[in-house]
Structures are given as C-alpha cells and as structure tokens.
Design a protein around this motif. Structure first.
Motif, PDB file in Angstrom:
ATOM      1  N   PRO A  37      35.881  42.715  39.813  1.00 17.78           N
ATOM      2  CA  PRO A  37      34.969  43.679  40.443  1.00 17.78           C
ATOM      3  C   PRO A  37      33.515  43.274  40.197  1.00 17.78           C
ATOM      4  N   ARG A  38      32.624  43.810  41.014  1.00 17.73           N
ATOM      5  CA  ARG A  38      31.204  43.462  40.908  1.00 17.73           C
ATOM      6  C   ARG A  38      30.374  44.718  40.640  1.00 17.73           C
TER       7      ARG A  38
ATOM      8  N   PRO B 264      41.331  38.797  36.264  1.00 21.34           N
ATOM      9  CA  PRO B 264      39.891  38.926  36.523  1.00 21.34           C
ATOM     10  C   PRO B 264      39.399  40.318  36.149  1.00 21.34           C
ATOM     11  N   VAL B 265      38.433  40.414  35.259  1.00 19.92           N
ATOM     12  CA  VAL B 265      37.927  41.706  34.803  1.00 19.92           C
ATOM     13  C   VAL B 265      36.404  41.704  34.805  1.00 19.92           C
ATOM     14  N   ALA B 266      35.848  42.895  34.958  1.00 19.58           N
ATOM     15  CA  ALA B 266      34.424  43.134  34.741  1.00 19.58           C
ATOM     16  C   ALA B 266      34.299  43.970  33.475  1.00 19.58           C
ATOM     17  N   ILE B 267      33.329  43.656  32.623  1.00 22.01           N
ATOM     18  CA  ILE B 267      33.221  44.274  31.298  1.00 22.01           C
ATOM     19  C   ILE B 267      31.866  44.955  31.164  1.00 22.01           C
TER      20      ILE B 267
ATOM     21  N   ILE C  67      37.345  46.574  33.664  1.00 20.57           N
ATOM     22  CA  ILE C  67      37.875  46.974  34.966  1.00 20.57           C
ATOM     23  C   ILE C  67      38.564  45.758  35.573  1.00 20.57           C
ATOM     24  N   GLU C  68      39.841  45.891  35.837  1.00 19.63           N
ATOM     25  CA  GLU C  68      40.660  44.783  36.321  1.00 19.63           C
ATOM     26  C   GLU C  68      40.997  44.970  37.798  1.00 19.63           C
TER      27      GLU C  68
END
Length: 246
Positions: free
Chosen positions: A96-97, A191-194, A176-177
């Motif tokens: 995610p972005r 792929p995750v956003a942290i 967030i995956e």
C-alpha cells in the motif's frame, strides 16, 4: 438403347479434373474427421479436446511443446485455483502507499492508498498487524488482543481501518499488508507498509496499583499511585464501581 460403359465416364471425369488442376482452376481440400484435431504449436494451447481452434497463450504464460492443454505461468506469476486457462497469470500486489494516521482521544484511524501494482487482479484485500514496542527496537510484542479494529483486522476491502482501546503513552507499529488471489502461492516476503504511532498526545496513562486502605459497612477508602507519565496536569480522577452478584 445402349448406355456408355461406366469405366469410360470415370476416366473422362478424372481427365477433366486433371486438366482443371493443371490450369489452376480447381482447389483440392483435405477433409478431416470431427474426431481428429491437430496438436497445438508452441505458444498455443487447447483446453478441451476436439475439433476446436488452438488459443494463444495469455499474458505471462508459455507453452514450449506441442499439444499443450494449458499454458504454464512465468516465474513470479501464478494462476489461482478458480482462474480459467484463458486468464493471464498474475502476481501478488505491491505494498500500500501513502499510509497516514489520525489520532484522537478515543480512536486511531489508519488510511492508505491502493498499491501501484495490483498484480493484474481485482480481488485486492488488506490485513493489519500491530506490534507494541518499547524503547529498544527488539522490545516488540504483538498487540492484537488488546486492540479492537473496525470494521475488522483481516480481509479489509477498503483502504482504511479504525483502531480502538489503545493505551496512552505507548508506541504502536502497524503493518498494512496487500493481498490478492495468488498471494498465498508466492514464497516471496509479503508487501507491507509500516507506520509507527505514538499515543503520547492522548490522555494520561492508567493509574498504578490500587489499594484498599479501610472499609466499613457504608464506605471504603482507596488509594493509588499517580501515573508515571503526565504530559498535562491531572484535574481529577474517575472511579467506577459495580455490584458483585454471587
């Protein structure tokens, strides 16, 4: 009346056909039986047997040999169990972005933008994972049991989630995956956003040990330790009590 011999008519017909073929006015076509079908060439496939046309392999698929019934996926691409053979092979999405948070006294709202690469699929969902960390990076533990997620923690279809029941003066790290229908088939890291959220801007933390000093039939005296972290002055304390029914 006498008819002409049969063999002479046959010979005349064959001679006529030979002259037309030589002159280029006659085309000879080969007829095939409905039960007979040619093998597909490399790069093509035929999912069902019979006298049907071969289909070109969809994107990110290949077939090297002849007579392929299905095209194989390229490295890093996959086909889900319910994907038809005519569908292109797909891959897991990118992270995610633009992950952001909005914190108030009672709730923490996480919002993000969809991944730039969905992997070629539309069945995109999100999972949320939380860790509560101390001053040192290795002092982290999962915190799902102490938090409440709205609408839920796993299988989100919208790019937002609300977190409830968090503690004040704590550091939470949220991952967030992004997932789609072939994410489970990939062995690559998810792929995750942290993002790390500090809840210091909330109210004071919970009080320390609560102690009963004395009690009578009509009253009780309680005492407790003042919260260790008090960024703002404490105006008062709130006590809630409930009748215990045996």
């Amino acid at each position: 009346m006498h008819g002409q011999p049969l063999y002479s008519s046959t010979v005349a017909l064959e001679q006529s056909l030979a002259r037309q073929i030589a002159a280029g006015r006659c085309e000879v076509r080969r007829r095939t039986s409905p039960q007979f079908s040619e093998a597909c060439q490399p790069g093509f496939f035929k999912a069902y047997a019979g006298n049907i046309n071969c289909s070109k392999c969809p994107p990110h698929c290949f077939s090297y040999g002849e007579g392929a019934a299905i095209c194989r996926c390229e490295t890093g691409f996959f086909r889900a169990e319910r994907d038809p053979p005519s569908m292109a092979c797909t891959r897991p999405p990118s992270p995610p972005r633009n992950l952001l948070f909005n914190l108030n006294d009672t709730s923490l709202i996480l919002e993000w933008s969809p991944p730039s690469d969905t992997g070629g699929r539309r069945d995109l969902t999100y999972n949320v994972q939380c860790k509560r960390c101390g001053p040192e990076p290795d002092q982290c533990q999962f915190c799902e049991e102490e938090l409440r997620y709205l609408p839920r923690q796993l299988g989100l279809t919208n790019a937002t989630v609300t977190v409830m029941d968090f503690s004040a003066h704590a550091n939470y790290t949220f991952e967030i995956e992004s997932l789609n229908g072939v994410s489970e088939m990939s062995s690559f890291p998810r792929p995750v956003a942290i993002i790390t959220v500090s809840t210091d801007q909330g109210g004071p933390s919970l009080v320390g040990t609560l102690k009963k000093d004395w009690a009578s039939p009509n009253s009780i005296a309680l005492s407790w330790q003042q919260p260790e972290q008090t960024p703002q002055g404490i105006l008062d304390y709130e006590i809630k009590y409930y009748q215990k029914i045996f």
